[in-house]
Scaffold this motif. Structure first.
Motif, PDB file in Angstrom:
ATOM      1  N   ASP A  31       0.819  -1.206   0.000  1.00 30.36           N
ATOM      2  CA  ASP A  31       0.000   0.000   0.000  1.00 30.36           C
ATOM      3  C   ASP A  31       0.856   1.261   0.000  1.00 30.36           C
ATOM      4  OD1 ASP A  31      -2.281  -1.512  -0.024  1.00 30.36           O
ATOM      5  OD2 ASP A  31      -2.615  -1.402   2.143  1.00 30.36           O
ATOM      6  N   SER A  32       1.985   1.222   0.684  1.00 30.61           N
ATOM      7  CA  SER A  32       2.844   2.406   0.752  1.00 30.61           C
ATOM      8  C   SER A  32       3.341   2.811  -0.627  1.00 30.61           C
ATOM      9  CB  SER A  32       4.048   2.142   1.667  1.00 30.61           C
ATOM     10  OG  SER A  32       4.815   1.054   1.184  1.00 30.61           O
ATOM     11  N   LEU A  33       3.499   1.849  -1.513  1.00 36.28           N
ATOM     12  CA  LEU A  33       3.951   2.126  -2.871  1.00 36.28           C
ATOM     13  C   LEU A  33       2.791   2.621  -3.725  1.00 36.28           C
ATOM     14  CD1 LEU A  33       6.313  -0.076  -4.974  1.00 36.28           C
ATOM     15  CD2 LEU A  33       4.178   0.685  -5.959  1.00 36.28           C
ATOM     16  N   LEU A  34       1.661   1.968  -3.635  1.00 34.30           N
ATOM     17  CA  LEU A  34       0.541   2.293  -4.516  1.00 34.30           C
ATOM     18  C   LEU A  34      -0.102   3.618  -4.167  1.00 34.30           C
ATOM     19  CD1 LEU A  34      -1.162  -1.204  -4.848  1.00 34.30           C
ATOM     20  CD2 LEU A  34       0.509  -0.131  -6.342  1.00 34.30           C
ATOM     21  N   ASN A  35      -0.050   4.017  -2.914  1.00 42.94           N
ATOM     22  CA  ASN A  35      -0.724   5.238  -2.498  1.00 42.94           C
ATOM     23  C   ASN A  35       0.164   6.474  -2.543  1.00 42.94           C
ATOM     24  OD1 ASN A  35      -3.038   3.765  -1.960  1.00 42.94           O
ATOM     25  ND2 ASN A  35      -2.473   3.380   0.164  1.00 42.94           N
ATOM     26  N   LEU A  36       1.420   6.308  -2.932  1.00 44.09           N
ATOM     27  CA  LEU A  36       2.360   7.411  -2.894  1.00 44.09           C
ATOM     28  C   LEU A  36       2.014   8.462  -3.937  1.00 44.09           C
ATOM     29  CD1 LEU A  36       4.882   8.410  -1.439  1.00 44.09           C
ATOM     30  CD2 LEU A  36       6.257   7.224  -3.158  1.00 44.09           C
ATOM     31  N   HIS A  37       1.486   9.586  -3.483  1.00 47.33           N
ATOM     32  CA  HIS A  37       1.132  10.719  -4.349  1.00 47.33           C
ATOM     33  C   HIS A  37       0.160  10.331  -5.468  1.00 47.33           C
ATOM     34  CE1 HIS A  37       4.292  12.553  -2.117  1.00 47.33           C
ATOM     35  NE2 HIS A  37       5.271  12.019  -2.807  1.00 47.33           N
ATOM     36  N   ASP A  38      -0.586   9.266  -5.278  1.00 48.22           N
ATOM     37  CA  ASP A  38      -1.587   8.826  -6.260  1.00 48.22           C
ATOM     38  C   ASP A  38      -0.983   8.453  -7.609  1.00 48.22           C
ATOM     39  OD1 ASP A  38      -3.744   9.150  -4.482  1.00 48.22           O
ATOM     40  OD2 ASP A  38      -3.810  11.292  -4.904  1.00 48.22           O
ATOM     41  N   TYR A  39       0.274   8.087  -7.638  1.00 45.56           N
ATOM     42  CA  TYR A  39       0.882   7.635  -8.886  1.00 45.56           C
ATOM     43  C   TYR A  39       0.507   6.173  -9.134  1.00 45.56           C
ATOM     44  CZ  TYR A  39       3.805  11.769  -9.498  1.00 45.56           C
ATOM     45  OH  TYR A  39       4.251  13.046  -9.711  1.00 45.56           O
ATOM     46  N   PRO A  40       0.283   5.799 -10.397  1.00 40.21           N
ATOM     47  CA  PRO A  40      -0.123   4.409 -10.689  1.00 40.21           C
ATOM     48  C   PRO A  40       1.049   3.445 -10.550  1.00 40.21           C
ATOM     49  CG  PRO A  40       0.206   5.628 -12.723  1.00 40.21           C
ATOM     50  CD  PRO A  40       0.351   6.629 -11.610  1.00 40.21           C
ATOM     51  N   GLN A  41       0.725   2.189 -10.272  1.00 40.04           N
ATOM     52  CA  GLN A  41       1.782   1.197 -10.113  1.00 40.04           C
ATOM     53  C   GLN A  41       2.513   0.916 -11.418  1.00 40.04           C
ATOM     54  OE1 GLN A  41      -0.148  -2.345  -8.694  1.00 40.04           O
ATOM     55  NE2 GLN A  41      -0.914  -2.924 -10.694  1.00 40.04           N
ATOM     56  N   GLU A  42       1.899   1.256 -12.561  1.00 43.12           N
ATOM     57  CA  GLU A  42       2.548   0.997 -13.847  1.00 43.12           C
ATOM     58  C   GLU A  42       3.922   1.658 -13.944  1.00 43.12           C
ATOM     59  OE1 GLU A  42      -1.684   0.027 -14.525  1.00 43.12           O
ATOM     60  OE2 GLU A  42      -0.658   1.702 -13.555  1.00 43.12           O
ATOM     61  N   MET A  43       4.111   2.761 -13.210  1.00 47.49           N
ATOM     62  CA  MET A  43       5.390   3.461 -13.307  1.00 47.49           C
ATOM     63  C   MET A  43       6.549   2.624 -12.762  1.00 47.49           C
ATOM     64  SD  MET A  43       5.407   6.245 -10.202  1.00 47.49           S
ATOM     65  CE  MET A  43       5.075   7.454 -11.413  1.00 47.49           C
ATOM     66  N   TYR A  44       6.248   1.643 -11.910  1.00 46.50           N
ATOM     67  CA  TYR A  44       7.308   0.800 -11.366  1.00 46.50           C
ATOM     68  C   TYR A  44       7.621  -0.392 -12.265  1.00 46.50           C
ATOM     69  CZ  TYR A  44       6.424   3.573  -7.220  1.00 46.50           C
ATOM     70  OH  TYR A  44       6.269   4.619  -6.358  1.00 46.50           O
ATOM     71  N   PHE A  45       6.760  -0.661 -13.239  1.00 45.55           N
ATOM     72  CA  PHE A  45       6.957  -1.832 -14.080  1.00 45.55           C
ATOM     73  C   PHE A  45       8.276  -1.745 -14.852  1.00 45.55           C
ATOM     74  CE2 PHE A  45       2.096  -2.697 -14.625  1.00 45.55           C
ATOM     75  CZ  PHE A  45       2.009  -2.918 -13.267  1.00 45.55           C
ATOM     76  N   ARG A  46       8.687  -0.520 -15.216  1.00 42.70           N
ATOM     77  CA  ARG A  46       9.922  -0.389 -15.994  1.00 42.70           C
ATOM     78  C   ARG A  46      11.131  -0.856 -15.175  1.00 42.70           C
ATOM     79  NH1 ARG A  46       9.611   6.134 -16.306  1.00 42.70           N
ATOM     80  NH2 ARG A  46       7.524   5.696 -15.528  1.00 42.70           N
ATOM     81  N   LEU A  47      11.144  -0.526 -13.878  1.00 45.62           N
ATOM     82  CA  LEU A  47      12.263  -0.937 -13.039  1.00 45.62           C
ATOM     83  C   LEU A  47      12.267  -2.448 -12.802  1.00 45.62           C
ATOM     84  CD1 LEU A  47      12.404   1.885 -10.322  1.00 45.62           C
ATOM     85  CD2 LEU A  47      13.890   1.573 -12.314  1.00 45.62           C
ATOM     86  N   LEU A  48      11.095  -3.051 -12.823  1.00 46.69           N
ATOM     87  CA  LEU A  48      10.977  -4.482 -12.561  1.00 46.69           C
ATOM     88  C   LEU A  48      10.915  -5.308 -13.841  1.00 46.69           C
ATOM     89  CD1 LEU A  48       8.322  -4.127  -9.723  1.00 46.69           C
ATOM     90  CD2 LEU A  48      10.719  -4.790  -9.414  1.00 46.69           C
ATOM     91  N   SER A  49      11.108  -4.656 -14.982  1.00 47.97           N
ATOM     92  CA  SER A  49      10.876  -5.331 -16.264  1.00 47.97           C
ATOM     93  C   SER A  49      11.826  -6.492 -16.504  1.00 47.97           C
ATOM     94  CB  SER A  49      10.974  -4.327 -17.416  1.00 47.97           C
ATOM     95  OG  SER A  49      12.252  -3.703 -17.434  1.00 47.97           O
ATOM     96  N   GLY A  50      13.007  -6.472 -15.898  1.00 45.34           N
ATOM     97  CA  GLY A  50      13.913  -7.606 -16.063  1.00 45.34           C
ATOM     98  C   GLY A  50      13.321  -8.903 -15.564  1.00 45.34           C
ATOM     99  N   LYS A  51      12.438  -8.801 -14.555  1.00 40.69           N
ATOM    100  CA  LYS A  51      11.795  -9.985 -13.991  1.00 40.69           C
ATOM    101  C   LYS A  51      10.565 -10.413 -14.811  1.00 40.69           C
ATOM    102  CE  LYS A  51      14.194 -10.003  -9.959  1.00 40.69           C
ATOM    103  NZ  LYS A  51      15.113  -8.878 -10.147  1.00 40.69           N
ATOM    104  N   ILE A  52      10.087  -9.532 -15.673  1.00 38.37           N
ATOM    105  CA  ILE A  52       8.838  -9.765 -16.398  1.00 38.37           C
ATOM    106  C   ILE A  52       9.097 -10.184 -17.844  1.00 38.37           C
ATOM    107  CG2 ILE A  52       6.620  -8.750 -17.055  1.00 38.37           C
ATOM    108  CD1 ILE A  52       7.234  -6.583 -14.862  1.00 38.37           C
ATOM    109  N   LEU A  53      10.057  -9.552 -18.478  1.00 39.08           N
ATOM    110  CA  LEU A  53      10.343  -9.816 -19.885  1.00 39.08           C
ATOM    111  C   LEU A  53      11.068 -11.155 -20.055  1.00 39.08           C
ATOM    112  CD1 LEU A  53      11.528  -6.219 -20.786  1.00 39.08           C
ATOM    113  CD2 LEU A  53       9.442  -7.318 -21.641  1.00 39.08           C
ATOM    114  N   PRO A  54      10.956 -11.752 -21.243  1.00 39.30           N
ATOM    115  CA  PRO A  54      11.632 -13.035 -21.491  1.00 39.30           C
ATOM    116  C   PRO A  54      13.135 -12.951 -21.256  1.00 39.30           C
ATOM    117  CG  PRO A  54      10.090 -12.524 -23.266  1.00 39.30           C
ATOM    118  CD  PRO A  54      10.151 -11.307 -22.410  1.00 39.30           C
ATOM    119  N   LYS A  55      13.710 -14.014 -20.765  1.00 40.82           N
ATOM    120  CA  LYS A  55      15.128 -14.014 -20.409  1.00 40.82           C
ATOM    121  C   LYS A  55      16.050 -13.973 -21.624  1.00 40.82           C
ATOM    122  CE  LYS A  55      15.000 -15.996 -15.769  1.00 40.82           C
ATOM    123  NZ  LYS A  55      13.599 -15.634 -15.551  1.00 40.82           N
TER     124      LYS A  55
END
Length: 281
Positions: A80-104
């Motif tokens: 919740d601390s991440l999602l509620n921060l200044h009402d920014y959407p969680q999509e903005m964090y996907f770029r930083l975590l993309s190494g875990k999401i995209l094909p190896k």
């Protein structure tokens, strides 16, 4: 060599459905100014209606861009601390975590915000030697670069303050060094001082792993024409931009598709928007 030449340029975007239309304009500008390139765009999303995703894929097919849409991995439990921060959407964090999401089998990718125009080739950025850095990004320096000093003081860093809207990313390094726990811990610890959450986190946790690239070429702030012009003693004028700048970034608000925007480049944006719309129709 032949195998390398056949590989596409991989682009990453992380959006919600409110940015589908701006993304279409961005993709159109990308294709129009990279006519010979094989382009593959990875869209990481959380909630986009199926009809809107299909519409995006159809548009991309018309301009010969391959769309690979990936729903966000449900294994990521955003606090919740991440999602509620200044009402920014969680999509903005996907770029930083993309190494875990995209094909190896993907090893590098260019992240692009949807609120940009690509007005020249992105091939030099794609081919850039990262020299063992994890990211390449630009710093918006202004006339005196005072904001970098303020942000360094605020975040306790000693680098320039990198903009996260356009980045070349080494996915192999990201898979080793970037994780949700570090991001969450940093947000919990610095909750009150974060202004642009994902960008602050990028600088706070990974600033030492970023190669600086010229903002006038790769992340030109469309609001700051007079600053660039003055700082360059008149060299960086409109003619220089059209020849040398690859990416115009419509940072901040309002955006060029909104009535209130008075950027010097709004007319250029509306021209691309009109051409993209005609292609859709």
């Amino acid at each position: 060599m032949e195998e390398q030449s056949n590989r596409p340029i991989d682009i990453l975007v992380t959006i919600d459905q409110n940015y589908i239309k701006p993304l279409e304009v961005m993709l159109y500008s990308l294709r129009l100014n990279n006519l010979q390139a094989k382009l593959r765009v990875w869209v990481i999303y959380d909630k986009i209606e199926t009809t809107m995703l299909k519409s995006l894929e159809n548009f991309a097919t018309k301009i010969e861009i391959k769309i690979e849409a990936l729903a966000m991995n449900a294994d990521f439990d955003f606090p919740d601390s991440l999602l509620n921060l200044h009402d920014y959407p969680q999509e903005m964090y996907f770029r930083l975590l993309s190494g875990k999401i995209l094909p190896k089998n993907l090893h590098r990718i260019i992240y692009l915000d949807p609120d940009i125009l690509v007005i020249n080739s992105i091939e030099p950025l794609w081919q850039l030697d990262l020299q063992n850095k994890m990211f390449a990004a630009a710093v918006h320096e202004g006339l005196t670069d005072i904001m970098s000093s303020i942000n360094n003081l605020r975040l306790g860093t000693n680098n320039g303050y990198f903009n996260s809207g356009i980045m070349l990313m080494d996915l192999d390094q990201m898979r080793q060094k970037v994780n949700l726990k570090d991001i969450t811990d940093a947000i919990n610890e610095h909750h009150e001082t974060l202004i642009l959450p994902d960008q602050d986190i990028l600088n706070y946790l990974y600033g030492d792993h970023i190669m600086k690239i010229p903002e006038t070429h790769w992340n030109y702030d469309a609001r700051a024409y007079h600053i660039y012009f003055t700082r360059s003693t008149g060299e960086i004028n409109l003619e220089w931009i059209m020849k040398n700048t690859a990416i115009l970034h419509f940072c901040g608000k309002p955006k060029p598709w909104q009535k209130e925007n008075h950027s010097k480049f709004k007319t250029l944006y509306l021209n691309y928007q009109q051409m993209a719309s005609k292609l859709i129709e």
